[in-house]
Each structure stands twice: as structure tokens, then as C-alpha cells.
Design a protein around this motif. Structure first.
Motif, short mmCIF file in Angstrom:
data_model
loop_
_atom_site.label_atom_id
_atom_site.label_comp_id
_atom_site.label_asym_id
_atom_site.label_seq_id
_atom_site.Cartn_x
_atom_site.Cartn_y
_atom_site.Cartn_z
N PRO A 1 0.81 -1.22 0.00
CA PRO A 1 0.00 0.00 0.00
C PRO A 1 0.84 1.27 0.00
N GLN A 2 1.93 1.30 0.79
CA GLN A 2 2.77 2.50 0.84
C GLN A 2 3.46 2.73 -0.50
N LEU A 3 3.92 1.65 -1.13
CA LEU A 3 4.55 1.76 -2.45
C LEU A 3 3.55 2.29 -3.47
N LEU A 4 2.36 1.73 -3.46
CA LEU A 4 1.33 2.16 -4.40
C LEU A 4 1.00 3.64 -4.20
N ALA A 5 0.89 4.07 -2.96
CA ALA A 5 0.59 5.46 -2.66
C ALA A 5 1.69 6.39 -3.16
N GLU A 6 2.95 5.96 -3.02
CA GLU A 6 4.07 6.80 -3.46
C GLU A 6 4.10 6.89 -4.99
N LEU A 7 3.80 5.78 -5.64
CA LEU A 7 3.73 5.82 -7.10
C LEU A 7 2.63 6.75 -7.58
N GLN A 8 1.48 6.68 -6.93
CA GLN A 8 0.35 7.51 -7.33
C GLN A 8 0.60 8.99 -7.08
N ALA A 9 1.54 9.29 -6.18
CA ALA A 9 1.88 10.68 -5.87
C ALA A 9 3.03 11.20 -6.74
N LEU A 10 3.65 10.32 -7.51
CA LEU A 10 4.81 10.70 -8.31
C LEU A 10 4.36 11.46 -9.55
N SER A 11 4.68 12.74 -9.61
CA SER A 11 4.27 13.57 -10.74
C SER A 11 5.27 14.71 -10.91
N PRO A 12 6.47 14.40 -11.40
CA PRO A 12 7.54 15.40 -11.45
C PRO A 12 7.27 16.58 -12.37
N GLY A 13 6.52 16.38 -13.45
CA GLY A 13 6.18 17.48 -14.35
C GLY A 13 7.18 17.71 -15.47
N ASN A 14 6.77 18.54 -16.43
CA ASN A 14 7.56 18.76 -17.65
C ASN A 14 8.94 19.36 -17.37
N THR A 15 9.00 20.35 -16.49
CA THR A 15 10.26 21.05 -16.25
C THR A 15 11.31 20.12 -15.66
N VAL A 16 10.89 19.29 -14.71
CA VAL A 16 11.82 18.34 -14.09
C VAL A 16 12.32 17.32 -15.11
N ILE A 17 11.43 16.79 -15.92
CA ILE A 17 11.85 15.78 -16.90
C ILE A 17 12.79 16.40 -17.93
N SER A 18 12.53 17.64 -18.35
CA SER A 18 13.44 18.32 -19.27
C SER A 18 14.83 18.48 -18.64
N GLU A 19 14.86 18.81 -17.36
CA GLU A 19 16.14 18.97 -16.66
C GLU A 19 16.89 17.64 -16.57
N LEU A 20 16.18 16.58 -16.19
CA LEU A 20 16.81 15.27 -16.13
C LEU A 20 17.34 14.85 -17.50
N ASP A 21 16.56 15.12 -18.53
CA ASP A 21 16.96 14.79 -19.88
C ASP A 21 18.23 15.55 -20.28
N TYR A 22 18.32 16.79 -19.85
CA TYR A 22 19.52 17.59 -20.11
C TYR A 22 20.74 16.99 -19.41
N LEU A 23 20.56 16.57 -18.17
CA LEU A 23 21.67 15.94 -17.43
C LEU A 23 22.17 14.68 -18.14
N ILE A 24 21.23 13.92 -18.71
CA ILE A 24 21.58 12.68 -19.40
C ILE A 24 22.27 12.98 -20.73
N CYS A 25 21.67 13.87 -21.51
CA CYS A 25 22.12 14.05 -22.90
C CYS A 25 23.29 15.01 -23.05
N ARG A 26 23.42 15.96 -22.14
CA ARG A 26 24.47 16.96 -22.32
C ARG A 26 25.44 17.04 -21.15
N LYS A 27 25.14 16.37 -20.05
CA LYS A 27 26.06 16.35 -18.91
C LYS A 27 26.58 14.94 -18.63
N ASN A 28 26.24 14.02 -19.54
CA ASN A 28 26.78 12.65 -19.52
C ASN A 28 26.46 11.88 -18.24
N LYS A 29 25.31 12.16 -17.65
CA LYS A 29 24.86 11.40 -16.50
C LYS A 29 24.04 10.20 -16.97
N THR A 30 24.12 9.11 -16.23
CA THR A 30 23.21 8.00 -16.51
C THR A 30 21.81 8.40 -16.04
#
Length: 259
Positions: free
Chosen positions: A215-244
């Protein structure tokens, strides 16, 4: 013995970023995660065959509904991670007074400056399907424009090279995506509504696997909503800062929980 989860994601960097965030949640609860990637349509087929338990993520309803439809009855929608939408964009140095809409691409003065090749990514992507329709419906081919599928890296590097040389070009893109983290890309008005509107990037899983979630895992998944700006930032770290993807997710988590 650790429970095992097979997470599949579409084989693009920002999908890998989203999957890494999901993975950290499961690892927090002691799960062992196996991560694999495939192109758009192939990944949904693998999900339908039961080769993966969870798919990160289905863009619904416009982009990926056609792929998910056969497996809808056995699918649980857990959360909306972000709100993606497709655009045809131009660099911000292209004057809005000259090019504000797709229709402006046909203006005689714009035809003299704008590159005619519109380079996208793989054929199965929603933006690729939409772009082929755009070429036809706006009668752009009559003026020399054409859409071409390419690799992810070729699409992005072509845009960056054009920006470095201040050339005019159209990029078929979407939010979230790392180029938005670094550049100002203006979306062209698209009056025919052919780019699918705003989707919901939905974390989906088979019903059978969700029944094993704590139940706690399911609740945390259902609350996970990082949004467009966060995903763009993570994508930048991966593609241009060579992070996994895992390293990028860890950086975000450290910042998130420090705030």
C-alpha cells in the motif's frame, strides 16, 4: 528474496529519465528492477505480451492510445508523470513577426530563409506521425518542405548546429525535452490541430503486478508527478552532462528532498 519488477520504457532519453525516477521508488521498497527499452510501437507490443510488467510511459490519449488499445483491459493507470505535448518549433531568433504559425512557412520571404528539410526522430513516434500529416494538410511539399525521420541524436544536433549558425529551421519536438532546458524554442501556431494537443504521460502496469504492490509503495507511485520542467532537466543531465538516467534521478531526488 527480493521481488522483481520488469520496467519497460520507450527508447528515448527522457523516457529513460522518467523510468529512473520510477525505479528509485521501487528500490526504496526493496524491489529488484530490470529495465529494458524498445522503440514506441515495439515496447507496447512487448507490454501486451507480458515481457514487461510496467511501461513508462503511455502518452494518452493522442500519441500512444492506438498502441495501448489492445491491452487496455489488463492495464492499470497509476499516475500522470507529466503533461507532454508536441510542437513544431523555431529558434527564438526567428522573428515572430515573420513566422508565428505553420501557415507562415509558405510566405515568399520566409521560403527564402527557412530550411526545407524538417528532421524528426523514429517513425513510430507520435510527433513523426503528426508531422507527416502536417506536410500534407498544409500543402508544404508544394513549396519544397519535406519531413524526414532520423535518429534522436541527429535531430537534436542538427538543431543545435543550426542555432550556432543562426540558421532558420523548423524542429518537430515536444515538451518535455532537454533542448527546452537550454534554448528558447517558440512553438508555431497550428490552427488545424494536427499535433494532438496535450497528452498525459501515464505510468501503466499490468493488473496482476499491481496486486503485489505494498500500500505504501502504491501510494508513493500515485503521488509521483515530477512534471515537464523536471523531466526536461533530467533529460539535459543525461544528454548533455553525460549522467546516466539513474545518476540524473539521484541528483533530482537529492535536490527535491533538500527543499
Amino acid at each position: 528474496m527480493k521481488k522483481t519488477l520488469r520496467i519497460g520504457h520507450i527508447d528515448l532519453s527522457f523516457h529513460a529519465a522518467s523510468a529512473a525516477l520510477v525505479c528509485t521508488v521501487f528500490e526504496k521498497y526493496g524491489w529488484q528492477v530490470e529495465m529494458t527499452a524498445s522503440p514506441h510501437e515495439e515496447m507496447f507490443k512487448r507490454y501486451g505480451k507480458g515481457e514487461v510488467d510496467m511501461l513508462v510511459s503511455a502518452w494518452l490519449p493522442a500519441s500512444h492510445d492506438v498502441y495501448l488499445a489492445p491491452y487496455q483491459d489488463n492495464t492499470v493507470k497509476l499516475t500522470v508523470l507529466y503533461h507532454p505535448y508536441c510542437i513544431w518549433g523555431v529558434p527564438d531568433y526567428v522573428p515572430v513577426s515573420d513566422v508565428s504559425s505553420v501557415e507562415d512557412l509558405l510566405r515568399p520571404d520566409v521560403l527564402l530563409k527557412m530550411e526545407k528539410r524538417i528532421l524528426g526522430i523514429n517513425p513510430g513516434a507520435g510527433i513523426s506521425r503528426f508531422s507527416r500529416t502536417m506536410i500534407e494538410e498544409y500543402q508544404l511539399a508544394d513549396s519544397g518542405y519535406y519531413f524526414e525521420n532520423g535518429s534522436e541524436s541527429a535531430c537534436y544536433s542538427t538543431f543545435e548546429q543550426a542555432v550556432s549558425e543562426q540558421r532558420w529551421l523548423v524542429i518537430p519536438l515536444w515538451h518535455p525535452q532537454f533542448l527546452h532546458h537550454r534554448y528558447t524554442i517558440r512553438a508555431l501556431e497550428e490552427p488545424k490541430g494536427l499535433l494532438g494537443g496535450q497528452d498525459e504521460a501515464t505510468l501503466i502496469a499490468s493488473k496482476s503486478i499491481t496486486e503485489t504492490f505494498e500500500p505504501q509503495l502504491l501510494a508513493e507511485l500515485q503521488a509521483l508527478s515530477p512534471g515537464n520542467t523536471v523531466i526536461s532537466e533530467l533529460d539535459y543531465l543525461i544528454c548533455r552532462k553525460n549522467k546516466t538516467p539513474g545518476q540524473a534521478a539521484e541528483i533530482w531526488h537529492q535536490h527535491h528532498y533538500q527543499e
